[in-house]
Write a protein that holds these residues in place. Structure first.
Motif, PDB file in Angstrom:
ATOM      1  N   ASN A 375       0.866  -1.179   0.000  1.00 30.64           N
ATOM      2  CA  ASN A 375       0.000   0.000   0.000  1.00 30.64           C
ATOM      3  C   ASN A 375       0.902   1.228   0.000  1.00 30.64           C
ATOM      4  OD1 ASN A 375      -2.120   1.744   0.170  1.00 30.64           O
ATOM      5  ND2 ASN A 375      -2.990   0.894   2.047  1.00 30.64           N
ATOM      6  N   LEU A 376       0.866   2.001  -1.067  1.00 32.46           N
ATOM      7  CA  LEU A 376       1.800   3.112  -1.237  1.00 32.46           C
ATOM      8  C   LEU A 376       1.149   4.454  -0.933  1.00 32.46           C
ATOM      9  CD1 LEU A 376       3.716   2.107  -4.496  1.00 32.46           C
ATOM     10  CD2 LEU A 376       4.233   1.545  -2.113  1.00 32.46           C
ATOM     11  N   ARG A 377       1.942   5.312  -0.312  1.00 32.21           N
ATOM     12  CA  ARG A 377       1.566   6.710  -0.096  1.00 32.21           C
ATOM     13  C   ARG A 377       2.619   7.575  -0.787  1.00 32.21           C
ATOM     14  NH1 ARG A 377      -2.158   4.317   1.117  1.00 32.21           N
ATOM     15  NH2 ARG A 377      -3.535   4.471   2.943  1.00 32.21           N
ATOM     16  N   VAL A 378       2.194   8.687  -1.368  1.00 31.78           N
ATOM     17  CA  VAL A 378       3.063   9.505  -2.202  1.00 31.78           C
ATOM     18  C   VAL A 378       3.023  10.947  -1.729  1.00 31.78           C
ATOM     19  CG1 VAL A 378       3.605  10.207  -4.563  1.00 31.78           C
ATOM     20  CG2 VAL A 378       2.531   7.993  -4.149  1.00 31.78           C
ATOM     21  N   PHE A 395      12.214  18.976  -8.172  1.00 33.03           N
ATOM     22  CA  PHE A 395      11.261  18.492  -7.178  1.00 33.03           C
ATOM     23  C   PHE A 395      11.559  17.031  -6.850  1.00 33.03           C
ATOM     24  CE2 PHE A 395       9.317  17.574 -11.239  1.00 33.03           C
ATOM     25  CZ  PHE A 395       8.700  16.336 -11.085  1.00 33.03           C
ATOM     26  N   ASP A 396      11.137  16.626  -5.638  1.00 33.03           N
ATOM     27  CA  ASP A 396      11.316  15.258  -5.160  1.00 33.03           C
ATOM     28  C   ASP A 396       9.963  14.579  -5.042  1.00 33.03           C
ATOM     29  OD1 ASP A 396      14.041  15.507  -4.961  1.00 33.03           O
ATOM     30  OD2 ASP A 396      14.017  16.060  -2.840  1.00 33.03           O
ATOM     31  N   LEU A 397       9.973  13.293  -5.350  1.00 29.88           N
ATOM     32  CA  LEU A 397       8.787  12.459  -5.221  1.00 29.88           C
ATOM     33  C   LEU A 397       9.143  11.340  -4.251  1.00 29.88           C
ATOM     34  CD1 LEU A 397       5.918  11.975  -6.412  1.00 29.88           C
ATOM     35  CD2 LEU A 397       6.987  10.457  -8.060  1.00 29.88           C
ATOM     36  N   THR A 398       8.447  11.272  -3.123  1.00 33.83           N
ATOM     37  CA  THR A 398       8.723  10.255  -2.107  1.00 33.83           C
ATOM     38  C   THR A 398       7.580   9.260  -2.062  1.00 33.83           C
ATOM     39  OG1 THR A 398      10.028  11.813  -0.787  1.00 33.83           O
ATOM     40  CG2 THR A 398       9.212   9.840   0.324  1.00 33.83           C
ATOM     41  N   VAL A 399       7.932   7.988  -2.160  1.00 31.43           N
ATOM     42  CA  VAL A 399       6.950   6.905  -2.174  1.00 31.43           C
ATOM     43  C   VAL A 399       7.225   6.014  -0.977  1.00 31.43           C
ATOM     44  CG1 VAL A 399       5.929   5.036  -3.526  1.00 31.43           C
ATOM     45  CG2 VAL A 399       6.970   6.985  -4.692  1.00 31.43           C
ATOM     46  N   THR A 400       6.211   5.803  -0.139  1.00 30.65           N
ATOM     47  CA  THR A 400       6.338   5.003   1.079  1.00 30.65           C
ATOM     48  C   THR A 400       5.374   3.833   1.028  1.00 30.65           C
ATOM     49  OG1 THR A 400       6.953   6.966   2.353  1.00 30.65           O
ATOM     50  CG2 THR A 400       6.227   5.031   3.598  1.00 30.65           C
ATOM     51  N   ASN A 401       5.875   2.654   1.340  1.00 24.15           N
ATOM     52  CA  ASN A 401       5.043   1.451   1.369  1.00 24.15           C
ATOM     53  C   ASN A 401       4.620   1.183   2.808  1.00 24.15           C
ATOM     54  OD1 ASN A 401       3.819  -1.023   1.086  1.00 24.15           O
ATOM     55  ND2 ASN A 401       5.601  -2.062   0.237  1.00 24.15           N
ATOM     56  N   ILE A 402       3.342   1.432   3.121  1.00 22.58           N
ATOM     57  CA  ILE A 402       2.835   1.208   4.477  1.00 22.58           C
ATOM     58  C   ILE A 402       2.179  -0.161   4.598  1.00 22.58           C
ATOM     59  CG2 ILE A 402       2.517   3.677   4.854  1.00 22.58           C
ATOM     60  CD1 ILE A 402      -0.497   3.220   4.468  1.00 22.58           C
ATOM     61  N   GLY A 403       2.241  -0.969   3.525  1.00 24.50           N
ATOM     62  CA  GLY A 403       1.656  -2.304   3.556  1.00 24.50           C
ATOM     63  C   GLY A 403       2.626  -3.337   4.096  1.00 24.50           C
ATOM     64  N   GLY A 404       2.228  -4.605   3.994  1.00 27.69           N
ATOM     65  CA  GLY A 404       3.035  -5.684   4.536  1.00 27.69           C
ATOM     66  C   GLY A 404       3.809  -6.469   3.507  1.00 27.69           C
ATOM     67  N   GLN A 405       3.622  -6.189   2.226  1.00 21.50           N
ATOM     68  CA  GLN A 405       4.339  -6.879   1.167  1.00 21.50           C
ATOM     69  C   GLN A 405       5.159  -5.883   0.361  1.00 21.50           C
ATOM     70  OE1 GLN A 405       2.363  -9.663  -1.419  1.00 21.50           O
ATOM     71  NE2 GLN A 405       0.608  -9.821  -0.039  1.00 21.50           N
ATOM     72  N   GLY A 440       7.351  -1.150   4.508  1.00 22.01           N
ATOM     73  CA  GLY A 440       7.890  -0.253   5.522  1.00 22.01           C
ATOM     74  C   GLY A 440       8.989   0.667   5.048  1.00 22.01           C
ATOM     75  N   GLU A 441       9.356   0.601   3.770  1.00 21.19           N
ATOM     76  CA  GLU A 441      10.447   1.429   3.272  1.00 21.19           C
ATOM     77  C   GLU A 441       9.931   2.539   2.364  1.00 21.19           C
ATOM     78  OE1 GLU A 441      13.706  -0.643   1.563  1.00 21.19           O
ATOM     79  OE2 GLU A 441      13.855  -2.105   3.200  1.00 21.19           O
ATOM     80  N   SER A 442      10.771   3.558   2.190  1.00 19.83           N
ATOM     81  CA  SER A 442      10.473   4.695   1.332  1.00 19.83           C
ATOM     82  C   SER A 442      11.549   4.841   0.273  1.00 19.83           C
ATOM     83  CB  SER A 442      10.383   6.000   2.139  1.00 19.83           C
ATOM     84  OG  SER A 442       9.299   5.980   3.034  1.00 19.83           O
ATOM     85  N   ARG A 443      11.159   5.335  -0.853  1.00 18.41           N
ATOM     86  CA  ARG A 443      12.109   5.672  -1.914  1.00 18.41           C
ATOM     87  C   ARG A 443      11.815   7.101  -2.359  1.00 18.41           C
ATOM     88  NH1 ARG A 443      13.980   1.420  -5.109  1.00 18.41           N
ATOM     89  NH2 ARG A 443      15.028   3.053  -6.309  1.00 18.41           N
TER      90      ARG A 443
END
Length: 867
Positions: A375-378, A395-405, A440-443
């Motif tokens: 599940n990604l948040r941007v 500009f920066d684009l940050t993508v965070t995975n708040i899911g479990g996979q 749980g990681e962000s890029r």
């Protein structure tokens, strides 16, 4: 364990060699010698007793181990190796012995059985004792003798040599030949002899490195002088196993006596191989009892798995597990795929995500664990809150995975509002393979570019992320905004026709009425103007930024782009001055032709393309380049001059060809006929010549083609009347029992093949020659539109098409007289048509005539289609 060569030193004593000061001349006691008396000790008086027998010699090996730090081939002070592990194996009893070198580098083995021994060494800090011949430099031990050895260690060959290896393509269609380019570099200040290649040490069936072209590298080897670089090109046919595995590999290491010395540099490459198909079966489950299998109560039912092509991220297959957790994938091109789970499962072992499709098939249990879906948040943010319109924005684009996979195939579309160069996206781009973002990681991805579009003084960049199994598209979306201050500039210029070709504007050369167009700016603009009687034009107060400029003149005059591209930049509060020199097209002074050396080829055969260019003008033409196969058709040769040996002079990367007045030049390019040519039964070469090719197209165009043996294709689809115009076959719309003919031309063509639709309106043509054909329907039916009824057939392929028709007279009388008419609504064809079943290719005599008419005849015409 590193194996190495030893130098037998004849009768030289081990003790003498073991000195850290090898230049000393003091005698050294050995096992078979007696120390001389000291100066203060008198010699004993002679005795009348008989002399006793000398002690027996030891049967063994004695030696010294040193690191040749200055690389002079001999031991010098400070080079002895202490603590080096020395092993020997062999002798008449096949025994193994081990010792360690002393502080002075000496080592010894006593009481050995006579015979041949093979030594080896393990040294610290990367030092290696290299072997020097294919026998492994054995040492022979005889009874009552001590063999003397010196072991010279040096730095590993990986520190003395560099190596690269590359295949000429990223993918092949079997059968094919790979062109391998190897580059070896001696990085030392000394010569290195007999450099060999050891390829595929793991003996993989799909690996290269066994062909005849490797003979030099596997036998005599290559000698490199100090600092020398040497390039070797090898052609090798792909092994059949590469088709079955979907992959071809190249992996080699390089060293003198490479079979023994394995410390040289390694180099390799790999490519996908198409042409083979296979399958794979997996069973999904939890393995709660740890027995390394999936029991009935452990199966993961109704679990969706996607197989992706790793290189592109493209989905190749999809499967859902049954009640036993099993999924069977079949009919897939051989190769490696990445498996992606959709839902609340994850692989317990990341290696479970790799699936290899082979012709032999495969099976495995894939163990899973529960995990919430990705599940990604941007979020997005500009580097500063305000920009002037001509600036580069960041500009920066940050993508965070708040899911479990792990989120799979995460991609972002292009940003319309900002011109982002494609290389900034990498795998993250919309057409890339995507990236993975673990749970749980962000890029964070950084972008920069010029502004294309903004409104009301605000720039808004819309960032929407796409990934597999996306549960809620609205959460993977974000905006970044910044204030924009508009800046403006101006463009002025003149267009002239250089009639006397002296490179400058003279009286009477102004080009009035020329249309000048600008495309670009920030925000994006289209602007046009027309030159006045003096050939002048101007654009005042236009947005700053980068613009493409084009000129349209009358009577064939053109403004040639001499170098680079036609983009110009308008700066704030400045006027850009442009001078556009118009010339006559090169097609008026250059003639060109290309001729293939044969009229028929087999797939993989080398085609020789003779390109002839003549300058009919009275001045030199400089910088002529070639561009071929602009549509990237798979059966067309000459995809780029850089890839065609013999045409390098015409490469777009170089200065191009120069032709003196009246000069004619011929160059021969050589390229192998691609496998796709068999699908079309034709191989073609189609090229443009121009200066600064890619931006100018005013030179001659050349074309030729030849036939390639190939198979036939299949065409299948429904014949129907789409009454409700919904582009599908609904109840009552299929037209049953009606004859359909494929013809060479819509109006007056000859028949190629025919079939009759079945009771459900389905028609199928087997054994259709490759090419473009027109469908003709028996009865009061017709195809609508300019291209209605036209279809393309490729050998070896099934073309699934539809035959939508409307009531009306056929386009021409039935070319096969005697056929009646069918009914327009639900009825069948004529009585003669009903007598035919299935598809049939017309008589061989007619087909042969068609191939002559549309093959050899067209081929001759093709040779004449040059400028």
């Amino acid at each position: 364990m590193t194996t190495a060569a030893l130098l037998a030193l004849g009768g030289t004593s081990a003790a003498a060699l073991a000195q850290d000061d090898p230049t000393s001349t003091s005698p050294v006691p050995t096992e078979t010698s007696t120390p001389p008396p000291s100066a203060s000790e008198a010699a004993p008086p002679p005795s009348n007793e008989p002399a006793s027998a000398p002690p027996a010699k030891q049967t063994g090996v004695s030696g010294v181990l040193y690191a040749d730090k200055n690389r002079n081939g001999q031991q010098d002070p400070g080079e002895a190796i202490e603590g080096g592990k020395v092993e020997i194996f062999g002798g008449s009893d096949s025994s193994k012995h081990e010792t360690t070198s002393a502080a002075d580098g000496k080592f010894s083995f006593r009481g050995l059985a006579p015979g041949t021994y093979h030594p080896s060494y393990q040294l610290a800090d990367g030092w290696v004792v290299h072997r020097e011949n294919y026998l492994g430099d054995p040492v022979t031990v005889t009874a009552n003798e001590t063999a003397e050895l010196t072991a010279r260690a040096e730095r590993p060959y990986s520190e003395q040599l560099k190596a690269t290896a590359a295949l000429d393509r990223d993918d092949y269609r079997y059968p094919a030949t790979a062109k391998i380019t190897l580059t070896l570099t001696n990085t030392t200040d000394r010569e290195i002899k007999n450099i060999q290649a050891a390829c595929d040490r793991d003996v993989s069936a799909e690996a290269l490195g066994r062909g005849a072209g490797w003979t030099t590298l596997t036998s005599t080897g290559v000698t490199l002088a100090a600092g020398q670089q040497h390039t070797i090109t090898i052609d090798e046919a792909l092994p059949q196993a590469a088709q079955q595995q979907g992959l071809v590999r190249l992996g080699c290491d390089f060293a003198p006596q490479a079979d023994w010395n394995k410390d040289g540099p390694a180099a390799g490459d790999q490519a996908t191989v198409s042409g083979g198909t296979g399958g794979y079966t997996m069973v999904l489950g939890e393995d709660r009892n740890g027995d390394l299998r999936i029991d009935a109560d452990e199966a993961a039912k109704n679990t969706k798995v996607l197989l992706l092509r790793p290189q592109t991220g493209e989905q190749a297959a999809e499967g859902t597990s049954d009640g036993t957790g099993k999924i069977e994938f079949t009919g897939l091109p051989a190769g490696d795929y990445r498996a992606v789970l959709i839902g609340s499962w994850a692989f317990t072992d990341p290696a479970g995500a790799t699936v290899r499709i082979t012709a032999e098939g495969g099976f495995s249990y894939r163990f899973l664990k529960h995990a919430s879906p990705a599940n990604l948040r941007v979020s997005a943010k500009f580097a500063k809150p305000s920009y002037q319109s001509h600036e580069t924005v960041h500009f920066d684009l940050t993508v965070t995975n708040i899911g479990g996979q792990t989120a799979e195939r995460v991609r972002v579309p292009s940003f319309w509002e900002v011109r982002i160069p494609n290389e900034q996206f990498g795998d993250f781009g919309w057409n890339g393979p995507g990236v993975q973002i673990p749970a749980g990681e962000s890029r964070t991805f950084s972008f920069s570019g010029k502004i294309r579009s903004f409104g009301n003084g605000r720039l808004s960049v819309h960032c929407e992320i796409d990934y597999l199994g996306e549960p809620n598209p609205t959460t993977s979306y974000a905006d970044a905004t910044a204030d924009i201050v508009q800046t403006t500039g101006a463009v002025e210029g003149v267009v002239y026709a250089d009639k006397n070709r002296n490179g400058q504007q003279d009286p009477g050369e102004a080009a009035p009425g020329t249309k000048v167009e600008l495309n670009g700016g920030s925000p994006d603009q289209y602007l046009s103007a027309t030159t006045d009687a003096d050939g002048r034009f101007s654009f005042a107060g236009i947005p700053t930024g980068d613009y493409y400029v084009s000129y349209t003149l009358a009577d064939g005059w053109l403004v040639r782009i001499e170098r680079g591209n036609p983009q110009v930049r308008v700066e704030p509060e400045a006027t850009l001055q442009l001078t556009a020199r118009a010339v006559r097209p090169d097609s008026e002074v250059l003639t060109a032709s290309v001729t293939l050396d044969k009229t028929d080829y087999a797939v993989g055969e080398e085609a020789r393309m003779t390109l002839t260019v003549k300058n009919r003008g009275d001045r030199a033409v400089e910088g002529l380049q070639i561009g071929c196969n602009g549509n990237n058709d798979p059966n067309v040769l000459g995809g780029g001059a850089d890839e065609v040996p013999g045409w390098e002079e015409l490469s777009h990367r170089g200065a191009g060809m120069t032709l003196a007045p009246g000069e004619t030049r011929s160059v021969v390019g050589v390229e192998k006929v691609p496998a796709a040519a068999a699908r079309y039964r034709k191989v073609e070469v189609f090229c443009d010549l121009a200066r600064n090719i890619g931006y100018n197209f005013d030179g001659p165009r050349v074309y030729d083609w030849a036939t390639v043996p190939g198979g036939t294709g299949t065409v299948a689809g429904p014949l129907y009347y789409d009454r409700n115009k919904n582009f599908k076959v609904d109840a009552g719309e299929a037209i049953a029992n009606t004859r359909i003919v494929l013809r060479t031309h819509r109006e007056n063509g000859a028949n190629v093949t025919e079939t009759v639709s079945d009771a459900n309106g389905n028609a199928r043509f087997e054994g259709v020659p490759p090419g473009s054909w027109w469908a003709w329907v028996d009865g009061p039916w017709k195809f609508e539109g300019e291209y209605g009824g036209r279809l393309e057939v490729q050998a070896g392929f099934l073309s699934e098409v539809g035959f939508p028709v409307v009531p009306g007279p056929p386009p021409s009388p039935d070319p096969d007289p005697g056929t009646g008419a069918g009914e327009p609504e639900g009825g069948g064809g004529a009585t003669k048509a009903l007598a035919r079943t299935g598809a049939s290719v017309l008589g061989l005599g007619l087909v042969a005539a068609l191939l002559v008419a549309f093959g050899i005849g067209a081929r001759v015409a093709g040779r004449r289609r040059t400028n």
